[in-house]
Each structure stands twice: as structure tokens, then as C-alpha cells.
Design a protein around this motif. Structure first.
Motif, PDB file in Angstrom:
ATOM      1  N   GLY A  17     -12.528  -5.351  10.016  1.00 45.82           N
ATOM      2  CA  GLY A  17     -13.516  -6.417   9.960  1.00 45.82           C
ATOM      3  C   GLY A  17     -13.801  -6.838   8.541  1.00 45.82           C
ATOM      4  O   GLY A  17     -13.141  -6.395   7.595  1.00 45.82           O
ATOM      5  N   ALA A  18     -14.795  -7.708   8.381  1.00 51.58           N
ATOM      6  CA  ALA A  18     -15.135  -8.239   7.056  1.00 51.58           C
ATOM      7  C   ALA A  18     -16.603  -8.634   7.004  1.00 51.58           C
ATOM      8  O   ALA A  18     -17.241  -8.841   8.032  1.00 51.58           O
ATOM      9  N   ARG A  19     -17.098  -8.746   5.790  1.00 51.09           N
ATOM     10  CA  ARG A  19     -18.429  -9.258   5.497  1.00 51.09           C
ATOM     11  C   ARG A  19     -18.301 -10.170   4.281  1.00 51.09           C
ATOM     12  O   ARG A  19     -17.345 -10.084   3.522  1.00 51.09           O
ATOM     13  N   CYS A  20     -19.311 -11.029   4.067  1.00 50.20           N
ATOM     14  CA  CYS A  20     -19.300 -11.942   2.915  1.00 50.20           C
ATOM     15  C   CYS A  20     -20.326 -11.537   1.877  1.00 50.20           C
ATOM     16  O   CYS A  20     -21.393 -11.024   2.210  1.00 50.20           O
ATOM     17  N   VAL A  21     -19.970 -11.783   0.626  1.00 53.19           N
ATOM     18  CA  VAL A  21     -20.858 -11.588  -0.507  1.00 53.19           C
ATOM     19  C   VAL A  21     -20.975 -12.938  -1.210  1.00 53.19           C
ATOM     20  O   VAL A  21     -19.956 -13.582  -1.493  1.00 53.19           O
ATOM     21  N   ASN A  22     -22.188 -13.372  -1.466  1.00 51.17           N
ATOM     22  CA  ASN A  22     -22.394 -14.626  -2.190  1.00 51.17           C
ATOM     23  C   ASN A  22     -22.341 -14.364  -3.685  1.00 51.17           C
ATOM     24  O   ASN A  22     -22.967 -13.423  -4.176  1.00 51.17           O
ATOM     25  N   ILE A  28     -17.299 -14.502  -1.227  1.00 50.79           N
ATOM     26  CA  ILE A  28     -16.164 -13.588  -1.295  1.00 50.79           C
ATOM     27  C   ILE A  28     -16.195 -12.743  -0.039  1.00 50.79           C
ATOM     28  O   ILE A  28     -17.233 -12.176   0.324  1.00 50.79           O
ATOM     29  N   ALA A  29     -15.059 -12.692   0.656  1.00 52.17           N
ATOM     30  CA  ALA A  29     -14.935 -11.858   1.855  1.00 52.17           C
ATOM     31  C   ALA A  29     -14.490 -10.462   1.437  1.00 52.17           C
ATOM     32  O   ALA A  29     -13.576 -10.311   0.633  1.00 52.17           O
ATOM     33  N   VAL A  30     -15.149  -9.459   1.980  1.00 55.87           N
ATOM     34  CA  VAL A  30     -14.805  -8.068   1.716  1.00 55.87           C
ATOM     35  C   VAL A  30     -14.299  -7.483   3.032  1.00 55.87           C
ATOM     36  O   VAL A  30     -15.001  -7.513   4.048  1.00 55.87           O
ATOM     37  N   PHE A  31     -13.061  -7.001   3.019  1.00 50.52           N
ATOM     38  CA  PHE A  31     -12.372  -6.543   4.225  1.00 50.52           C
ATOM     39  C   PHE A  31     -12.244  -5.021   4.236  1.00 50.52           C
ATOM     40  O   PHE A  31     -12.058  -4.402   3.189  1.00 50.52           O
ATOM     41  N   ARG A  32     -12.280  -4.461   5.451  1.00 52.87           N
ATOM     42  CA  ARG A  32     -12.032  -3.027   5.664  1.00 52.87           C
ATOM     43  C   ARG A  32     -10.898  -2.905   6.670  1.00 52.87           C
ATOM     44  O   ARG A  32     -10.962  -3.454   7.772  1.00 52.87           O
ATOM     45  N   THR A  33      -9.855  -2.184   6.287  1.00 50.60           N
ATOM     46  CA  THR A  33      -8.732  -1.990   7.199  1.00 50.60           C
ATOM     47  C   THR A  33      -9.010  -0.811   8.139  1.00 50.60           C
ATOM     48  O   THR A  33      -9.981  -0.075   7.969  1.00 50.60           O
ATOM     49  N   GLN A  34      -8.137  -0.627   9.100  1.00 48.17           N
ATOM     50  CA  GLN A  34      -8.244   0.496  10.024  1.00 48.17           C
ATOM     51  C   GLN A  34      -8.201   1.821   9.273  1.00 48.17           C
ATOM     52  O   GLN A  34      -8.821   2.802   9.671  1.00 48.17           O
ATOM     53  N   GLU A  35      -7.476   1.849   8.136  1.00 49.09           N
ATOM     54  CA  GLU A  35      -7.329   3.061   7.321  1.00 49.09           C
ATOM     55  C   GLU A  35      -8.408   3.185   6.252  1.00 49.09           C
ATOM     56  O   GLU A  35      -8.290   3.972   5.325  1.00 49.09           O
ATOM     57  N   ASP A  36      -9.462   2.378   6.340  1.00 43.63           N
ATOM     58  CA  ASP A  36     -10.591   2.384   5.406  1.00 43.63           C
ATOM     59  C   ASP A  36     -10.235   1.930   3.996  1.00 43.63           C
ATOM     60  O   ASP A  36     -10.923   2.282   3.038  1.00 43.63           O
ATOM     61  N   GLN A  37      -9.199   1.120   3.855  1.00 42.07           N
ATOM     62  CA  GLN A  37      -8.943   0.473   2.570  1.00 42.07           C
ATOM     63  C   GLN A  37      -9.889  -0.721   2.473  1.00 42.07           C
ATOM     64  O   GLN A  37     -10.190  -1.366   3.481  1.00 42.07           O
ATOM     65  N   ILE A  38     -10.337  -1.015   1.262  1.00 36.96           N
ATOM     66  CA  ILE A  38     -11.256  -2.127   1.027  1.00 36.96           C
ATOM     67  C   ILE A  38     -10.575  -3.153   0.115  1.00 36.96           C
ATOM     68  O   ILE A  38      -9.959  -2.785  -0.893  1.00 36.96           O
ATOM     69  N   PHE A  39     -10.702  -4.430   0.478  1.00 38.73           N
ATOM     70  CA  PHE A  39     -10.138  -5.529  -0.301  1.00 38.73           C
ATOM     71  C   PHE A  39     -11.171  -6.644  -0.375  1.00 38.73           C
ATOM     72  O   PHE A  39     -12.020  -6.774   0.508  1.00 38.73           O
ATOM     73  N   ALA A  40     -11.084  -7.476  -1.416  1.00 36.43           N
ATOM     74  CA  ALA A  40     -11.982  -8.622  -1.553  1.00 36.43           C
ATOM     75  C   ALA A  40     -11.198  -9.842  -2.008  1.00 36.43           C
ATOM     76  O   ALA A  40     -10.303  -9.734  -2.851  1.00 36.43           O
ATOM     77  N   MET A  41     -11.530 -10.988  -1.412  1.00 33.62           N
ATOM     78  CA  MET A  41     -10.879 -12.253  -1.786  1.00 33.62           C
ATOM     79  C   MET A  41     -11.811 -13.408  -1.454  1.00 33.62           C
ATOM     80  O   MET A  41     -12.776 -13.236  -0.700  1.00 33.62           O
ATOM     81  N   GLU A  54     -13.790 -14.404   9.208  1.00 28.58           N
ATOM     82  CA  GLU A  54     -13.766 -14.491  10.666  1.00 28.58           C
ATOM     83  C   GLU A  54     -12.353 -14.309  11.216  1.00 28.58           C
ATOM     84  O   GLU A  54     -12.140 -14.418  12.427  1.00 28.58           O
ATOM     85  N   GLY A  55     -11.390 -14.049  10.327  1.00 30.17           N
ATOM     86  CA  GLY A  55     -10.010 -13.870  10.750  1.00 30.17           C
ATOM     87  C   GLY A  55      -9.750 -12.489  11.323  1.00 30.17           C
ATOM     88  O   GLY A  55     -10.618 -11.619  11.342  1.00 30.17           O
ATOM     89  N   ILE A  56      -8.531 -12.293  11.775  1.00 30.71           N
ATOM     90  CA  ILE A  56      -8.109 -11.019  12.349  1.00 30.71           C
ATOM     91  C   ILE A  56      -7.458 -10.182  11.263  1.00 30.71           C
ATOM     92  O   ILE A  56      -6.498 -10.621  10.615  1.00 30.71           O
ATOM     93  N   VAL A  57      -7.997  -8.972  11.043  1.00 34.59           N
ATOM     94  CA  VAL A  57      -7.439  -8.036  10.064  1.00 34.59           C
ATOM     95  C   VAL A  57      -6.419  -7.164  10.785  1.00 34.59           C
ATOM     96  O   VAL A  57      -6.718  -6.574  11.820  1.00 34.59           O
ATOM     97  N   HIS A  58      -5.205  -7.136  10.244  1.00 31.96           N
ATOM     98  CA  HIS A  58      -4.137  -6.314  10.822  1.00 31.96           C
ATOM     99  C   HIS A  58      -3.331  -5.734   9.678  1.00 31.96           C
ATOM    100  O   HIS A  58      -2.867  -6.454   8.804  1.00 31.96           O
ATOM    101  N   GLY A  59      -3.218  -4.399   9.677  1.00 34.62           N
ATOM    102  CA  GLY A  59      -2.579  -3.747   8.542  1.00 34.62           C
ATOM    103  C   GLY A  59      -3.349  -4.084   7.283  1.00 34.62           C
ATOM    104  O   GLY A  59      -4.564  -3.938   7.224  1.00 34.62           O
ATOM    105  N   ALA A  60      -2.629  -4.557   6.263  1.00 30.11           N
ATOM    106  CA  ALA A  60      -3.259  -4.975   5.005  1.00 30.11           C
ATOM    107  C   ALA A  60      -3.192  -6.491   4.871  1.00 30.11           C
ATOM    108  O   ALA A  60      -2.977  -7.037   3.788  1.00 30.11           O
TER     109      ALA A  60
END
Length: 110
Positions: A17-22, A28-41, A54-60
Motif C-alpha cells: 500500500g501507500a500513503r501521501c506526504v505533503n 509524495i507517495a510513500v510505498f510499502r512492499t510485501q517485504e516491508d521495503q519502503i520507497f518514496a516518489m 492509489e495504484g497497485i503495488v506489486h513486487g518493487a
């Protein structure tokens, strides 16, 4: 030297899933993968402005909810599209807290 800010607990973002930071430069969207990796874009798809959080997170990767462009979460590069790139931002985990450097976000606002 980078300034890091605490943007919340990893538990506040569901797996895949993801959350937004203003920020001053936008969301900026902050994403968490199934393996608990964190990414921001940046949260906006360059194709039609779709909200990537609101997109679908799959793998990385994340798939834009509007037109199915797939972005690599680590690089921000669109896969299989004619062209497309989303700005990514450094994030790290410290004791279950997500930290993001704000240097690039502030530079983008200037």
C-alpha cells in the motif's frame, strides 16, 4: 548534509500500500512492499496525472490506477512505456519509523 524527517510508522502503511506526504513541491507517495521495503516518489503519474498512491503495488513496482503504466519504485522509471519518469526520494527505516530526506523535495519547490 541531508536533513531527515520522521514521516510516520511503517505500520501506518499497509503491506502493498501507500500513503501521501505533503511537501512544498507537492505530494509524495510513500510505498510499502510485501517485504516491508519502503520507497518514496512523486505521487503524480506523468502520463495523465494519476494518483500513484492509489495504484497497485506489486513486487518493487506500482501500476498507475488510470492507464496501467508501471513504475519501478526504486528508480521511478516507467516500464514498457514510450517515456516516463517520476522523481524518487531517499527514505530509510529506523526502529520502525520512516525517515525521508527533504533536500530533494525542497530543491524541487525552488
Amino acid at each position: 548534509m541531508s536533513e531527515w524527517i520522521d514521516i510516520g510508522s511503517i505500520d501506518a502503511i499497509p503491506r502493498r500500500g501507500a500513503r501521501c506526504v505533503n511537501t512544498p513541491s507537492g505530494k509524495i507517495a510513500v510505498f510499502r512492499t510485501q517485504e516491508d521495503q519502503i520507497f518514496a516518489m512523486d505521487n503524480q503519474c506523468p502520463h495523465k496525472g494519476g494518483p500513484l498512491n492509489e495504484g497497485i503495488v506489486h513486487g518493487a513496482s506500482v501500476t498507475c490506477p488510470l492507464h496501467n503504466w508501471v513504475f519501478d519504485l526504486a528508480t521511478g522509471v516507467a516500464q514498457g512505456a514510450d517515456s516516463g519518469h517520476v522523481q524518487t526520494y531517499p527514505v530509510t527505516l529506523v526502529d520502525g519509523r520512516i525517515l525521508m530526506t527533504i533536500d530533494q523535495a525542497l530543491a524541487a519547490a525552488e
